[in-house]
Design a protein around this motif. Sequence first.
Motif, mmCIF file in Angstrom:
data_model
loop_
_atom_site.group_PDB
_atom_site.id
_atom_site.type_symbol
_atom_site.label_atom_id
_atom_site.label_comp_id
_atom_site.label_asym_id
_atom_site.label_seq_id
_atom_site.Cartn_x
_atom_site.Cartn_y
_atom_site.Cartn_z
ATOM 1 N N ASP A 79 0.833 -1.198 0.000
ATOM 2 C CA ASP A 79 0.000 0.000 0.000
ATOM 3 C C ASP A 79 0.869 1.250 0.000
ATOM 4 O O ASP A 79 2.004 1.243 0.500
ATOM 5 N N GLN A 87 -2.138 1.980 -5.324
ATOM 6 C CA GLN A 87 -3.118 1.748 -4.273
ATOM 7 C C GLN A 87 -2.642 2.513 -3.041
ATOM 8 O O GLN A 87 -1.483 2.389 -2.634
ATOM 9 N N GLY A 121 -3.433 3.323 0.965
ATOM 10 C CA GLY A 121 -4.158 2.877 2.145
ATOM 11 C C GLY A 121 -3.902 3.773 3.349
ATOM 12 O O GLY A 121 -4.594 4.766 3.555
ATOM 13 N N ARG A 149 -9.459 3.593 1.559
ATOM 14 C CA ARG A 149 -8.517 3.113 0.559
ATOM 15 C C ARG A 149 -8.862 3.754 -0.781
ATOM 16 O O ARG A 149 -10.011 4.141 -1.025
ATOM 17 N N PRO A 164 -6.708 -4.890 -1.698
ATOM 18 C CA PRO A 164 -5.308 -5.169 -1.360
ATOM 19 C C PRO A 164 -4.860 -6.563 -1.793
ATOM 20 O O PRO A 164 -3.663 -6.818 -1.924
ATOM 21 N N GLN A 165 -5.811 -7.463 -2.026
ATOM 22 C CA GLN A 165 -5.450 -8.802 -2.483
ATOM 23 C C GLN A 165 -5.117 -8.822 -3.972
ATOM 24 O O GLN A 165 -4.532 -9.786 -4.467
ATOM 25 N N GLY A 170 -3.712 -5.813 -5.738
ATOM 26 C CA GLY A 170 -2.456 -5.084 -5.848
ATOM 27 C C GLY A 170 -2.259 -4.512 -7.238
ATOM 28 O O GLY A 170 -2.869 -4.953 -8.218
#
Length: 330
Positions: A16, A35, A37, A193, A248-249, A251
């Motif tokens: 992140d 991404q 976070g 996010r 997030p899984q 990416g």
Amino acid sequence: MIEKIPPLGEFGHVADDGVVPFAVAGLDIRGRAVQIGPALDAILARHDYPEPVARLLGEAAVLTVLLGTSLKFEGKLIIQTQTDGPVSLLVADFTTPDRLRAYARFDAARLAEAEKIGAEAPELLLGKGVLGLTIDQGEFSSRYQGIVPLDATPLDEAARTYFRQSEQIPTDVRLAVAQLVEPGPNGLRRSWRAGGVLAQFLPESPERMRHVDLPGGDGWEHDSGEDDAWTEVRALMATIGPDELIDPQVGAERLLFRLFHEHGVRVYEGVTIRDACSCSREKLGEILGGFTAEEISGSLEGGKIKVKCEFCSAAYEFEPAELSASWPAA
């Protein structure tokens, strides 16, 4: 030591708050994916913005990061909107190599009314006005600024318009912002996010560098329409779901692989960004030192000058005597 090589089809990824530059030679495009976070969550939580305002500022922050990390020099990229909507001002700036900050101004009463009647789409909350993109290379260089009109225009569409009109570079942008709810040690935890992908068509061959959708120029015309490669890029970008941009899984690298693996996407070393404000007591002291004694006297609160940074909410206090050295002698 023997380096462990991941199996074919498996790869690590930038965590992140990381930007991944990429290129697809087969389609003549370059771009960046990101991404965000913890950095975005810290920025938004600091001000406790209402959800619609937070979403808009999150979009502005992602767009700023995608553009700012392309700078090849020390400097700053600033995106700012000034509009007549309930969210009248968005400001996000990226200072090389890695510092992001952002804030928003909004009318709480107008925002509540907009939510009441269901007019809470981001573009409606902005309303009519302008989006400005500023590149600042420091005190010894002139600022560059481009302006795009906003008329209930989403930020990603405004970015496409800017590059088409100001830079004459075919560009596509996808942005997404969401608040995730996850179980935590003290119950449910909410966190913000965001994610985005920017792709630009940059062919090396001169005959492919101009397109019919670009306004102005030298009058060159091309009857064959949009380049097939760019048509395919836009079609692929249109398949991106908002959930893919923030998951997030997935990416950034995995998303790029999903999009462009048939054409040989290549990723480069990532850039990590951080929530960091550039304000300081020294900088504010220099600014206040330029005020007259009368101006300082009229701004006193309890015998002190009090200043709060709109970006990071840091509070500073100054005694008038600290600033008097720069005043003209009586």
